[in-house]
Each structure stands twice: as C-alpha cells, then as structure tokens.
Design a protein around this motif. Structure first.
Motif, short mmCIF file in Angstrom:
data_model
loop_
_atom_site.label_atom_id
_atom_site.label_comp_id
_atom_site.label_asym_id
_atom_site.label_seq_id
_atom_site.Cartn_x
_atom_site.Cartn_y
_atom_site.Cartn_z
N TRP A 114 0.84 -1.20 0.00
CA TRP A 114 0.00 0.00 0.00
C TRP A 114 0.87 1.25 0.00
O TRP A 114 1.95 1.26 0.59
CB TRP A 114 -0.89 0.03 1.24
CG TRP A 114 -1.91 -1.06 1.35
CD1 TRP A 114 -1.75 -2.38 1.06
CD2 TRP A 114 -3.25 -0.91 1.82
NE1 TRP A 114 -2.90 -3.07 1.31
CE2 TRP A 114 -3.85 -2.20 1.78
CE3 TRP A 114 -4.00 0.16 2.27
CZ2 TRP A 114 -5.16 -2.43 2.17
CZ3 TRP A 114 -5.31 -0.07 2.66
CH2 TRP A 114 -5.89 -1.34 2.61
N ASP A 115 0.38 2.31 -0.66
CA ASP A 115 1.10 3.59 -0.56
C ASP A 115 0.58 4.38 0.64
O ASP A 115 -0.30 3.91 1.38
CB ASP A 115 1.02 4.38 -1.87
CG ASP A 115 -0.39 4.90 -2.18
OD1 ASP A 115 -1.27 4.90 -1.30
OD2 ASP A 115 -0.61 5.33 -3.34
N ALA A 116 1.09 5.58 0.80
CA ALA A 116 0.75 6.38 1.98
C ALA A 116 -0.68 6.88 1.98
O ALA A 116 -1.19 7.33 3.01
CB ALA A 116 1.71 7.57 2.09
N HIS A 117 -1.36 6.80 0.84
CA HIS A 117 -2.73 7.32 0.72
C HIS A 117 -3.78 6.22 0.64
O HIS A 117 -4.92 6.47 0.26
CB HIS A 117 -2.83 8.24 -0.49
CG HIS A 117 -1.90 9.42 -0.43
ND1 HIS A 117 -2.15 10.52 0.35
CD2 HIS A 117 -0.70 9.64 -1.04
CE1 HIS A 117 -1.17 11.39 0.21
NE2 HIS A 117 -0.28 10.88 -0.62
N ASN A 133 -3.72 3.44 -1.26
CA ASN A 133 -3.89 2.80 -2.56
C ASN A 133 -2.73 1.86 -2.79
O ASN A 133 -1.78 1.80 -2.00
CB ASN A 133 -3.98 3.84 -3.68
CG ASN A 133 -4.94 3.42 -4.78
OD1 ASN A 133 -4.96 2.27 -5.18
ND2 ASN A 133 -5.73 4.36 -5.27
N ALA A 175 0.69 0.60 -4.15
CA ALA A 175 1.93 1.28 -4.53
C ALA A 175 2.27 0.98 -5.99
O ALA A 175 1.94 -0.09 -6.52
CB ALA A 175 3.07 0.84 -3.62
N ASP A 176 2.94 1.93 -6.64
CA ASP A 176 3.16 1.84 -8.08
C ASP A 176 3.94 0.60 -8.51
O ASP A 176 3.65 0.01 -9.56
CB ASP A 176 3.88 3.10 -8.58
CG ASP A 176 2.94 4.29 -8.69
OD1 ASP A 176 1.72 4.08 -8.75
OD2 ASP A 176 3.44 5.44 -8.73
N HIS A 221 -4.95 7.33 -7.04
CA HIS A 221 -3.60 7.84 -7.28
C HIS A 221 -3.70 9.31 -7.72
O HIS A 221 -4.45 9.65 -8.63
CB HIS A 221 -2.90 7.03 -8.38
CG HIS A 221 -2.57 5.64 -7.95
ND1 HIS A 221 -3.37 4.56 -8.23
CD2 HIS A 221 -1.53 5.16 -7.24
CE1 HIS A 221 -2.83 3.46 -7.72
NE2 HIS A 221 -1.72 3.79 -7.12
#
Length: 402
Positions: A34-37, A39, A41-42, A216
């Motif tokens: 997961w990313d920080a928001h 979602n 991660a790329d 994103h």
C-alpha cells in the motif's frame, strides 16, 4: 426480458474473478504493497498490470482499435462488479476513475490526432489523467452553468484563468481535460480543452486532505493563471463543453455504480465469513436472527442495485443518455455501499473498526459516493423533473416489435 449474458462476457467474468482471487487479493492483504494514501503502490501495481495485459484483461471498455476488448456497457457492468471484489481491482485492469471515464470520452470525441497524443498513452498505461471541471464557490459544481474559469481567445490561442478543486487524480496526472467558459451563451458557453502537466501557466495549489482513501494523485486544487493553449487543444468543438460533460458524466456515474456493487458484495463476504465462525453466549453469530435479517436485507439491496445498473447500461447501449436510469442507480448504489460497509463493521465489531480487514477503508471511501458525480439531492431533483414531465409515463415499459 432477457437477463442472460453472452458466453464471451461470462468468460471475461470468470477470468477476472480468478485473477482477483489469485493475484490481487494477496497483494491487497500485504500492507507493504500500500502507498501512503491507502492505494496500491506503483511498483506492485505495475507488476499486476503486466499480468493483466498478458491475460487479455486490459482496458475491456475500449474498442479493439484503441487497445481494448470492445465490451458494451452491459458487459462492463458484469466485469467491473467482479473487478472490485478487491479495493485495488479496477486500477489493475485500467478501469478505474478518472482514467476510465476520460478514456471513453476521448475515444468518442477526440480527433485521430488527439487520440494518438492524448488517449493512447492512458490506454497503454503510460500516463494518467484528470477531468478538471469542479470549482470552489461561487463557481460551477453540480451546475456547470456557474463556471467561472475563462478561456479568452487572443490571436490563435486561448488564455485560461480560474481555479478548480477536488480534481481527482490531478497530483499524478499527465493529461488533463479542462472545462472553461468561452462565452456567456447558456448552452454553448463552455469549451473542453486538453493540456499536459508540463504546459506553463497553471499549478497545483494543494492536495486537499480528505476523509477517505484516495485514488492515485488525490483530490487537488488547481490554479490557472494564464495557461495558453492553441486551438487544436479544443476537444469536440468550441462551445460544446456542456455536451462533452454529458457524454462523459452519465457513463462515468454508472461505472462508479458497477464498481461499488463489487465493494458492497465484498462487505457481505467479510461479514458472513466472520458471522459463521464467531460464537457468543453459546450461539454462532450467523445463527442469530438479527444478523440474518441484516445480511438478507443487504443481499436484496445489492440485487436491486444490480438490476438498476443493468437497466441503465442496457439503455446506454441502445443510444439513450439514460439520465433517469443512471440517476436512480447512482442514488441507490451509493447509499447501498455505505450501508453495506456499516452493517459489515457492526457484525465484525471491533475487528471491523480496525485495519485487520478492508471494511474501514471501504467505509471511509463509501461516504464520498453520495457526493461524487452529483449529490443524492441533485439526482433526486433530476428524477422529479422527469416525473413532472412524463407523469405516469415515467414508469412505462418500452414496447417491443413483433
């Protein structure tokens, strides 16, 4: 009335279901992905997108010549619902907002040259996009006629000034569809423009903090302080911006509903699994009448939502704008998603309120559903106008041909 789906769509549905189960859900369960928001991660996303392409599950909504599979809206309804069993599903298949709606309207409205420059990179997954329409008060929101951003023609160029906000995906977008006022004509006063993130004369003022997880690029406030664009950046035609918003927003609202149905079903899945295994006071939760009533009511609500979505998709496939059908689906499914998350959290208790499941993610995300692409009240007013105009014909069946 035929509620069957063709074998090709069922094949896509089955393959999507397997892909979500085997490939996406394990990544969703790994918080390191997961990313920080909130979602995916790329780097994790890129790997899954490569697999989806390899299995022919990429951009199902676009025509084959654009790089898609040419699914109709009914077919999309079936597949999008299946994709969003995972919170990361739609973006893996390149069927997530706002790119989804932007690609479909570019495919419909752009010239061949514009498609090559602005659509192809999004369809290929090399670029992301945003749709810049909504403005801060007193500018345009649900009523585009209030738009204050202007595009003044100076020689062979247009100079754009104004402010937009809550522009989904703007922080990560390469390509933008921008709505601005080119005249005071109430019907032909708006024009849609295409611009790149590297064009000078505009900036992202801030990424607006929101209650829920984000797509994103977040939800941003943009300032246009003299962006200059040539005439070939106009999409569809000068003065046809309102028409373009109608072309984009109706199908986009419905694709939201398709995806939300998948999330609502996921909420039921998590609730049922927990209820079947949790005991209290000598009774399994799933054996309690109160829990059975809650889940039975949700199951019915989801099926009602699926029927509303399918009718609207069918109408769109037949060339209708399906305004009242889309509005009914939007109201019902948005509220259903919020209810499904709430009920599932209640059944799971503290576990549902924690981050041990995705229920709290869905609950925070669900609250925006009653606001995005037209608040409940706007769509209710739309339905009332249809009823006033049509009277008893509001509920008429369309007769077939013998």
């Amino acid at each position: 009335m035929d509620f069957t789906i063709c074998p090709r769509i069922e094949d896509f549905r089955l393959r999507i279901a397997r892909f979500v189960e085997d490939e996406i859900l394990p990544v969703e369960a790994n918080r390191a992905a997961w990313d920080a928001h909130g979602n995916i991660a790329d780097d994790w996303l890129d790997a899954l997108r490569d697999k989806a392409r390899g299995e022919g599950l990429w951009c199902l909504q676009l025509r084959p010549e654009t790089g898609g599979q040419g699914l109709c809206k009914v077919g999309m309804s079936v597949c999008y619902e299946e994709m969003n069993r995972s919170i990361f599903g739609p973006v893996v298949f390149n069927s997530a907002a706002p790119d989804d709606g932007n690609m479909m309207v570019l495919e419909q409205a752009a010239t061949d040259a514009q498609k090559a420059r602005w659509l192809a990179p999004i369809a290929e997954g090399r670029a992301r996009s945003a749709f810049a329409m909504t403005e801060p008060h007193p500018g345009g929101g649900s009523d585009p006629g209030m738009m204050l951003t202007t595009a003044k023609k100076q020689g062979d160029r247009y100079v754009i000034r104004g402010r937009k906000w809550f522009i989904t995906g703007a922080g990560a977008a390469d390509h933008f569809i921008l709505l601005a006022r080119t005249s005071d004509d109430p019907r032909r006063g708006l024009t849609a423009f295409l611009h790149h993130r590297d064009d000078p004369g505009w900036r992202i003022d801030r990424r607006i903090p929101v209650m829920g997880p984000e797509e994103h690029g977040g939800h941003c406030e943009l300032v246009y302080g003299g962006l200059e664009l040539p005439a070939d950046r106009i999409l569809l035609g000068e003065g046809l911006g309102l028409k373009l918003t109608q072309m984009r927003l109706g199908p986009a609202r419905l694709t939201h509903c398709m995806r939300w149905l998948g999330l609502a079903k996921r909420c039921m899945e998590i609730a049922q699994e927990y209820a079947a295994n949790r005991h209290g006071f000598g009774v399994r939760l799933s054996g309690r009448e109160s829990v059975q009533i809650k889940l039975g009511d949700l199951a019915m609500g989801i099926e009602v939502g699926r029927l509303l979505v399918m009718k609207a998709a069918w109408a769109l496939d037949r060339g209708s704008f399906a305004r009242k059908e889309v509005s009914m689906a939007k109201i019902h499914v948005a509220n259903l998603l919020h209810k499904a998350a709430d009920v599932a959290i209640q059944i799971n208790g503290a576990r549902g309120y924690s981050q041990d499941t995705v229920l709290e993610w869905i609950y925070r995300y669900a609250r925006q559903a009653r606001l995005v692409d037209g608040a409940d009240e706007v769509h209710q007013m739309v339905l009332n106008r249809h009823w006033v105009d049509e009277g008893r014909g509001f509920w008429a069946w369309e007769p077939g041909v013998e």
